[in-house]
Design a protein around this motif. Sequence first.
Motif, short mmCIF file in Angstrom:
data_model
loop_
_atom_site.label_atom_id
_atom_site.label_comp_id
_atom_site.label_asym_id
_atom_site.label_seq_id
_atom_site.Cartn_x
_atom_site.Cartn_y
_atom_site.Cartn_z
N VAL A 145 0.85 -1.19 0.00
CA VAL A 145 0.00 0.00 0.00
C VAL A 145 0.89 1.24 0.00
O VAL A 145 1.90 1.29 0.70
CB VAL A 145 -0.93 0.02 1.23
CG1 VAL A 145 -1.76 1.29 1.28
CG2 VAL A 145 -1.83 -1.22 1.23
N VAL A 146 0.51 2.24 -0.80
CA VAL A 146 1.20 3.52 -0.77
C VAL A 146 0.20 4.62 -0.44
O VAL A 146 -1.01 4.45 -0.58
CB VAL A 146 1.90 3.85 -2.11
CG1 VAL A 146 3.04 2.88 -2.37
CG2 VAL A 146 0.91 3.85 -3.26
N GLY A 147 0.76 5.74 -0.01
CA GLY A 147 -0.10 6.87 0.32
C GLY A 147 0.70 8.02 0.87
O GLY A 147 1.85 8.25 0.49
N ILE A 148 0.10 8.74 1.79
CA ILE A 148 0.72 9.92 2.39
C ILE A 148 0.50 9.90 3.89
O ILE A 148 -0.45 9.30 4.39
CB ILE A 148 0.14 11.23 1.80
CG1 ILE A 148 -1.39 11.26 1.99
CG2 ILE A 148 0.50 11.37 0.33
CD1 ILE A 148 -2.02 12.55 1.50
N SER A 149 1.41 10.54 4.59
CA SER A 149 1.28 10.67 6.04
C SER A 149 1.95 11.95 6.50
O SER A 149 2.98 12.35 5.95
CB SER A 149 1.93 9.48 6.75
OG SER A 149 1.85 9.63 8.16
N THR A 158 4.09 13.43 3.65
CA THR A 158 5.25 12.66 3.23
C THR A 158 4.79 11.41 2.49
O THR A 158 3.85 10.75 2.93
CB THR A 158 6.08 12.24 4.45
OG1 THR A 158 6.52 13.41 5.15
CG2 THR A 158 7.30 11.42 4.05
N PRO A 159 5.41 11.05 1.35
CA PRO A 159 5.03 9.81 0.68
C PRO A 159 5.50 8.60 1.49
O PRO A 159 6.62 8.58 2.01
CB PRO A 159 5.77 9.90 -0.66
CG PRO A 159 6.93 10.80 -0.40
CD PRO A 159 6.47 11.78 0.64
N VAL A 160 4.63 7.59 1.60
CA VAL A 160 4.96 6.43 2.43
C VAL A 160 4.52 5.14 1.74
O VAL A 160 3.65 5.13 0.86
CB VAL A 160 4.31 6.51 3.83
CG1 VAL A 160 4.91 7.65 4.65
CG2 VAL A 160 2.80 6.66 3.72
N LEU A 161 5.13 4.03 2.21
CA LEU A 161 4.80 2.67 1.78
C LEU A 161 4.49 1.84 3.01
O LEU A 161 5.25 1.85 3.99
CB LEU A 161 5.99 2.06 1.03
CG LEU A 161 5.98 0.53 0.84
CD1 LEU A 161 4.95 0.13 -0.21
CD2 LEU A 161 7.37 0.02 0.45
N GLY A 175 14.23 15.99 -3.01
CA GLY A 175 15.04 16.99 -2.33
C GLY A 175 14.24 17.99 -1.54
O GLY A 175 14.78 18.73 -0.71
N GLY A 176 12.92 18.03 -1.79
CA GLY A 176 12.06 18.97 -1.08
C GLY A 176 11.51 18.39 0.21
O GLY A 176 11.85 17.28 0.62
N GLN A 177 10.61 19.15 0.83
CA GLN A 177 10.10 18.76 2.14
C GLN A 177 8.98 17.74 2.08
O GLN A 177 8.75 17.02 3.06
CB GLN A 177 9.61 20.00 2.89
CG GLN A 177 10.68 21.01 3.23
CD GLN A 177 10.14 22.13 4.10
OE1 GLN A 177 9.54 21.90 5.15
NE2 GLN A 177 10.33 23.35 3.65
N SER A 178 8.25 17.65 0.97
CA SER A 178 7.06 16.81 0.98
C SER A 178 6.83 16.14 -0.36
O SER A 178 7.47 16.46 -1.37
CB SER A 178 5.83 17.65 1.36
OG SER A 178 5.55 18.61 0.36
N GLY A 179 5.89 15.20 -0.34
CA GLY A 179 5.52 14.50 -1.55
C GLY A 179 4.32 13.61 -1.28
O GLY A 179 3.82 13.53 -0.15
#
Length: 384
Positions: A145-149, A158-161, A175-179
Motif C-alpha cells: 500500500v502507498v499513500g501519504i502521512s 510525506t510519501p509512504v509505503l 530533495g524537497g520537504q514533501s511529496g
Amino acid sequence: MNRAKSFKAIVLPLLAGGLLLAAAGQAHATYSFYDLGTAGGPYSMALAINNVGQITGTNSRGTSTRDDGWVFSTWNGTTMSVGDYDSHGMAINSSGQVAGGFAPRSFWIFASTWNGSVRTDLNDLGGRSDPLWSDATGINDLGQVVGISKAPGTTAPTPVLWNNNINPTVLNTLGGQSGRAFGINNSGLAVGDSFTTGDGASHASLWNTNNQNSPSDLGTLGGTDSSALAINAGNQIVGWSSTTDDLAEHAVLWDGDTINDLGTLGGLNSRAQALNVAGAIVGWSELANGSRHASLWNGGGILDLNSLLDPALISAGWVLTDAAGINDHGWIVGTATNSLLGITDGHAFLLSPTAVPVPGAVWLFGSALAGLLSATRRKSAVSA
C-alpha cells in the motif's frame, strides 16, 4: 471544505429502461451506462475498479437534499455495499482488498485497508494519533500500500509505503520537504509526486520500492509541476504536467524515458488518472468552453466519453464529467452530473461493454459489510 464538493456527487436515478442505439447486426461495440446510486445522501463517487468489476469509492448518507457525511462504499458491478462511516476507498486490487481512509472521530483521516468486512488500521508516522493524519491511495495485488502521512512536527505530507505492515516506510523526495504516492504496481514500482530541492517545483516521481526509496524525476512538459497518478503492469505511467510557461496542465503518458502530451478536447487543461494493461487511459479534459468531460485515450487519440451516451440521456441533461478508473476489460468508472435535475456535484457511474456481463451479487465483501444496499440503477446500451 464542503464534503459534497470534496468528494463530488449526484442524486437522482437515470432514465428507466434500456435504450439501445446499435441496430441489430451493427459491427460497432456496444456499452451500457449504469447509475450506481447513493447511500441515501446527495452524492457518490467511483474511484477505482478491478478486473472482476468490483468498484470502490465513497458517497454520502442522509437524504437527496441533506448531506450527513460520507461512508465507505463498494460496488459489485451495480450492487452497492456500505461500511464504516466517515471512510472512503481509493484503490482496489484483484482480490478485492481496498485501500483508503477512515476518520474514527469524524475528523482526522487515518489510512486503512479493508479485506472483506475487516478493516485494518494503518499507522501514520506518529503512530495513529491526532493531530496527525494519513491516507492510503494505492494498493497492488501483493497487498503493498502507498499513500501519504503527516509526520510529527511538520505541516507537509510525506510519501509512504506500507509493505504488508501497519507501520509505514518513508519514501524519499526529490530533495524537497514533501511529496505524495498515489499508485503501485505488482513489480513494486510506485508513482506520485514530490518537491524538488528548495521546494520551488513538484515533479512526477517514480520509486522502486524493492531496492531503494529515492525517486526518479519524471520531468515535465516544460512547465513547473507534474504528477504521476497511476502505473500499469507494463510500467507505463499516466498523470499530468504543466506546459511551457505554466499556461495549462495537460494529461501525459510516460512510456519508458518519453513523456507524451495527450492533449485535450479543445480546452486548456486535461488529466489522465488511470490506465489498464493494454494502455487505454481515462481521465478528463476541458472543452473549448471550459466545461469538463470524461475522456478516453486509446492508440494516441482522445475520445469524449459522452459520445458513447444515448442521445436521450444527453437530452435529459446527463454529462460524464470525470473518469477515474478502467479495468483490463474496458469497464470505466467515474462521476456524472445533471444540471437539468439540479445535480451539481457528482454521481458514480459504470460504463461497460455489453458483451461482458456485469455482476450483481457476487461481491467479495459480502453481506457482512454494514448496511448492504441495492444501488438505484438504470442502464442504457449505447454504441461506440
